[in-house]
Design a protein around this motif. Sequence first.
Motif, PDB file in Angstrom:
ATOM      1  N   GLY A 111      -6.736   3.491  -2.416  1.00 49.67           N
ATOM      2  CA  GLY A 111      -6.495   3.666  -0.990  1.00 49.67           C
ATOM      3  C   GLY A 111      -7.402   2.877  -0.083  1.00 49.67           C
ATOM      4  O   GLY A 111      -7.295   2.982   1.136  1.00 49.67           O
ATOM      5  N   THR A 112      -8.323   2.088  -0.637  1.00 47.28           N
ATOM      6  CA  THR A 112      -9.144   1.217   0.197  1.00 47.28           C
ATOM      7  C   THR A 112      -8.564  -0.190   0.158  1.00 47.28           C
ATOM      8  O   THR A 112      -7.571  -0.459  -0.498  1.00 47.28           O
ATOM      9  CB  THR A 112     -10.597   1.191  -0.313  1.00 47.28           C
ATOM     10  OG1 THR A 112     -10.636   0.486  -1.563  1.00 47.28           O
ATOM     11  CG2 THR A 112     -11.117   2.611  -0.521  1.00 47.28           C
ATOM     12  N   ASN A 113      -9.226  -1.109   0.814  1.00 47.89           N
ATOM     13  CA  ASN A 113      -8.745  -2.485   0.814  1.00 47.89           C
ATOM     14  C   ASN A 113      -9.211  -3.268  -0.406  1.00 47.89           C
ATOM     15  O   ASN A 113      -8.917  -4.447  -0.537  1.00 47.89           O
ATOM     16  CB  ASN A 113      -9.204  -3.204   2.090  1.00 47.89           C
ATOM     17  CG  ASN A 113      -8.433  -2.710   3.310  1.00 47.89           C
ATOM     18  OD1 ASN A 113      -7.244  -2.416   3.218  1.00 47.89           O
ATOM     19  ND2 ASN A 113      -9.104  -2.596   4.426  1.00 47.89           N
ATOM     20  N   SER A 143     -10.110  19.994  -3.217  1.00 44.22           N
ATOM     21  CA  SER A 143      -9.987  18.550  -3.356  1.00 44.22           C
ATOM     22  C   SER A 143     -10.173  17.877  -2.007  1.00 44.22           C
ATOM     23  O   SER A 143      -9.793  18.432  -0.967  1.00 44.22           O
ATOM     24  CB  SER A 143      -8.618  18.178  -3.937  1.00 44.22           C
ATOM     25  OG  SER A 143      -8.539  16.795  -4.196  1.00 44.22           O
ATOM     26  N   ARG A 144     -10.790  16.702  -2.044  1.00 44.30           N
ATOM     27  CA  ARG A 144     -10.884  15.852  -0.857  1.00 44.30           C
ATOM     28  C   ARG A 144     -10.178  14.545  -1.166  1.00 44.30           C
ATOM     29  O   ARG A 144     -10.502  13.877  -2.148  1.00 44.30           O
ATOM     30  CB  ARG A 144     -12.330  15.589  -0.461  1.00 44.30           C
ATOM     31  CG  ARG A 144     -12.482  14.582   0.679  1.00 44.30           C
ATOM     32  CD  ARG A 144     -13.902  14.502   1.194  1.00 44.30           C
ATOM     33  NE  ARG A 144     -14.255  15.715   1.914  1.00 44.30           N
ATOM     34  CZ  ARG A 144     -15.409  15.886   2.570  1.00 44.30           C
ATOM     35  NH1 ARG A 144     -16.316  14.902   2.566  1.00 44.30           N
ATOM     36  NH2 ARG A 144     -15.655  17.024   3.200  1.00 44.30           N
ATOM     37  N   VAL A 145      -9.219  14.177  -0.332  1.00 46.50           N
ATOM     38  CA  VAL A 145      -8.420  12.979  -0.539  1.00 46.50           C
ATOM     39  C   VAL A 145      -8.653  12.020   0.620  1.00 46.50           C
ATOM     40  O   VAL A 145      -8.673  12.441   1.788  1.00 46.50           O
ATOM     41  CB  VAL A 145      -6.916  13.339  -0.639  1.00 46.50           C
ATOM     42  CG1 VAL A 145      -6.066  12.080  -0.747  1.00 46.50           C
ATOM     43  CG2 VAL A 145      -6.669  14.260  -1.824  1.00 46.50           C
ATOM     44  N   ARG A 146      -8.827  10.742   0.295  1.00 41.62           N
ATOM     45  CA  ARG A 146      -8.966   9.705   1.320  1.00 41.62           C
ATOM     46  C   ARG A 146      -7.743   8.795   1.259  1.00 41.62           C
ATOM     47  O   ARG A 146      -7.723   7.835   0.493  1.00 41.62           O
ATOM     48  CB  ARG A 146     -10.248   8.912   1.119  1.00 41.62           C
ATOM     49  CG  ARG A 146     -11.502   9.725   1.398  1.00 41.62           C
ATOM     50  CD  ARG A 146     -12.751   8.867   1.439  1.00 41.62           C
ATOM     51  NE  ARG A 146     -13.912   9.644   1.812  1.00 41.62           N
ATOM     52  CZ  ARG A 146     -14.291   9.911   3.067  1.00 41.62           C
ATOM     53  NH1 ARG A 146     -13.572   9.427   4.069  1.00 41.62           N
ATOM     54  NH2 ARG A 146     -15.359  10.635   3.310  1.00 41.62           N
ATOM     55  N   ASN A 201      -8.981   5.246   6.511  1.00 44.15           N
ATOM     56  CA  ASN A 201     -10.341   5.599   6.900  1.00 44.15           C
ATOM     57  C   ASN A 201     -10.490   7.036   7.394  1.00 44.15           C
ATOM     58  O   ASN A 201     -11.347   7.320   8.224  1.00 44.15           O
ATOM     59  CB  ASN A 201     -10.854   4.666   7.994  1.00 44.15           C
ATOM     60  CG  ASN A 201     -12.070   3.891   7.558  1.00 44.15           C
ATOM     61  OD1 ASN A 201     -12.604   4.134   6.483  1.00 44.15           O
ATOM     62  ND2 ASN A 201     -12.486   2.956   8.376  1.00 44.15           N
ATOM     63  N   PHE A 202      -9.679   7.949   6.930  1.00 43.11           N
ATOM     64  CA  PHE A 202      -9.859   9.359   7.239  1.00 43.11           C
ATOM     65  C   PHE A 202      -9.761  10.130   5.933  1.00 43.11           C
ATOM     66  O   PHE A 202      -9.538   9.563   4.874  1.00 43.11           O
ATOM     67  CB  PHE A 202      -8.833   9.846   8.263  1.00 43.11           C
ATOM     68  CG  PHE A 202      -7.408   9.850   7.763  1.00 43.11           C
ATOM     69  CD1 PHE A 202      -6.818  11.023   7.310  1.00 43.11           C
ATOM     70  CD2 PHE A 202      -6.642   8.688   7.762  1.00 43.11           C
ATOM     71  CE1 PHE A 202      -5.508  11.037   6.849  1.00 43.11           C
ATOM     72  CE2 PHE A 202      -5.335   8.688   7.314  1.00 43.11           C
ATOM     73  CZ  PHE A 202      -4.767   9.862   6.851  1.00 43.11           C
ATOM     74  N   ILE A 224      -7.267  17.737   8.443  1.00 44.35           N
ATOM     75  CA  ILE A 224      -7.316  16.283   8.556  1.00 44.35           C
ATOM     76  C   ILE A 224      -8.512  15.921   9.429  1.00 44.35           C
ATOM     77  O   ILE A 224      -8.618  16.378  10.574  1.00 44.35           O
ATOM     78  CB  ILE A 224      -6.013  15.738   9.166  1.00 44.35           C
ATOM     79  CG1 ILE A 224      -4.801  16.202   8.349  1.00 44.35           C
ATOM     80  CG2 ILE A 224      -6.050  14.222   9.268  1.00 44.35           C
ATOM     81  CD1 ILE A 224      -3.465  15.916   9.011  1.00 44.35           C
ATOM     82  N   TYR A 225      -9.426  15.087   8.897  1.00 43.60           N
ATOM     83  CA  TYR A 225     -10.687  14.813   9.572  1.00 43.60           C
ATOM     84  C   TYR A 225     -10.920  13.298   9.717  1.00 43.60           C
ATOM     85  O   TYR A 225     -10.412  12.506   8.938  1.00 43.60           O
ATOM     86  CB  TYR A 225     -11.853  15.439   8.795  1.00 43.60           C
ATOM     87  CG  TYR A 225     -11.712  16.933   8.624  1.00 43.60           C
ATOM     88  CD1 TYR A 225     -12.159  17.815   9.609  1.00 43.60           C
ATOM     89  CD2 TYR A 225     -11.097  17.470   7.491  1.00 43.60           C
ATOM     90  CE1 TYR A 225     -12.029  19.186   9.468  1.00 43.60           C
ATOM     91  CE2 TYR A 225     -10.966  18.842   7.339  1.00 43.60           C
ATOM     92  CZ  TYR A 225     -11.420  19.691   8.330  1.00 43.60           C
ATOM     93  OH  TYR A 225     -11.278  21.051   8.184  1.00 43.60           O
TER      94      TYR A 225
END
Length: 400
Positions: A94-96, A183-186, A190-191, A223-224
Amino acid sequence: MKRHELAISVLAVLIALASPARAQDDSPITISGFGTGALTKTNSDQAEFNRHDQAAGVGKDARTGVDSNFGIQATAKWSDTISFTAQGLVRKNGTNDLYGAELAWAFVKFKINDDFAVRLGRIGVPIYMISDVRNVGYASTMLRPPNEVYAQVGVNETQGGDILYEHSFGDTTVTAQLQVGNSRVRPPGNFYIDFKPIISSNLVVENGPFTYRLGHVQTTFGIYDNPGRTALVASLNQAGLTSVASQVRLTDIKGTFDSLGITMDYHNIIGQAEYAKRKTESRLVQDTTSWYAMAGYRYEKFTPYIMHGDVKQDSIRDFPGLPTTGPLAALSASANRAIKIGLQSTTAVGMRWDFYKSLAFKVQVDHIKTRDGVGYFVNAKPGFAGSTVNVYAVAIDFVF
């Protein structure tokens, strides 16, 4: 140590252990692995095709990142009742970054008796029919799981525990699973999204050539660090549109995901289908109904197949009564865009060729129709909405 650094370290240790562990049949450590080497392209540069948790995808220029990955798994047996399992995975994420490493699984398993076991640690979430092997291309007939269903929930693993039950009743085997974790999902953008807790139940029944699955997931999430969504909610409240703002809240959101699945392997005929419904209390995460069905025919080492999948939005796609002219028109348009997902359907045809032991060659062509939006494509250019795109892919899957 950051998560990706830890995953890379675990991968290095597992690879270092692989040769001696597999050389001794009586070793308490067993190593297995899997991977896919693929090339993927489309017939359009107006948007990029990707898997649901990737920040970028592919257009007319063929790339390896969309469908390629590599994973390695180690299981250490402490005793007849206790074992440890870790799985590292390298893939486009999910990042570049082109590829990223992650620690997909890391748990201890306690075998209570022949029927029951308990696992604690980082464990895959049983959301879909092929959740445990969704990254193992060799385990599936299709080259990739369809986005229409598999893009609905982006959680792959939780930190927590589960209880497993497996028992055979004559010709029927029943497997049940109850899991609780956080769970923490990115996602790309960038959130992050926190799920606390995720409660999953999974029931699988195998009888003859058929396997049936019933799954249910319920969670509370927030959602943060999403400036766009935060500004939208604040602007709606400042404009006095509090009833609309309450429907797009960002925290303390309850949601459920229910799914049914079936597979068949009868003589030379194979089939697989899933049907799912997502429901949440925030319009920002839309209610959906999704499904796909696949059928194939195995002829010696060749398996041609066809698949069709679709997704529709069940929740409202615009807020009735919002002003369309005047100073609030732009805010109304933003609110309506935020609660609408792009819809799409896919018809795919493909061929699997098991040309060598533990190796399979696949070719697949997807014909994707988007409607009222850009579907699940990313980095779309203006005017792409409602387009039709063909996706071409070739891959070699392997296990060891």
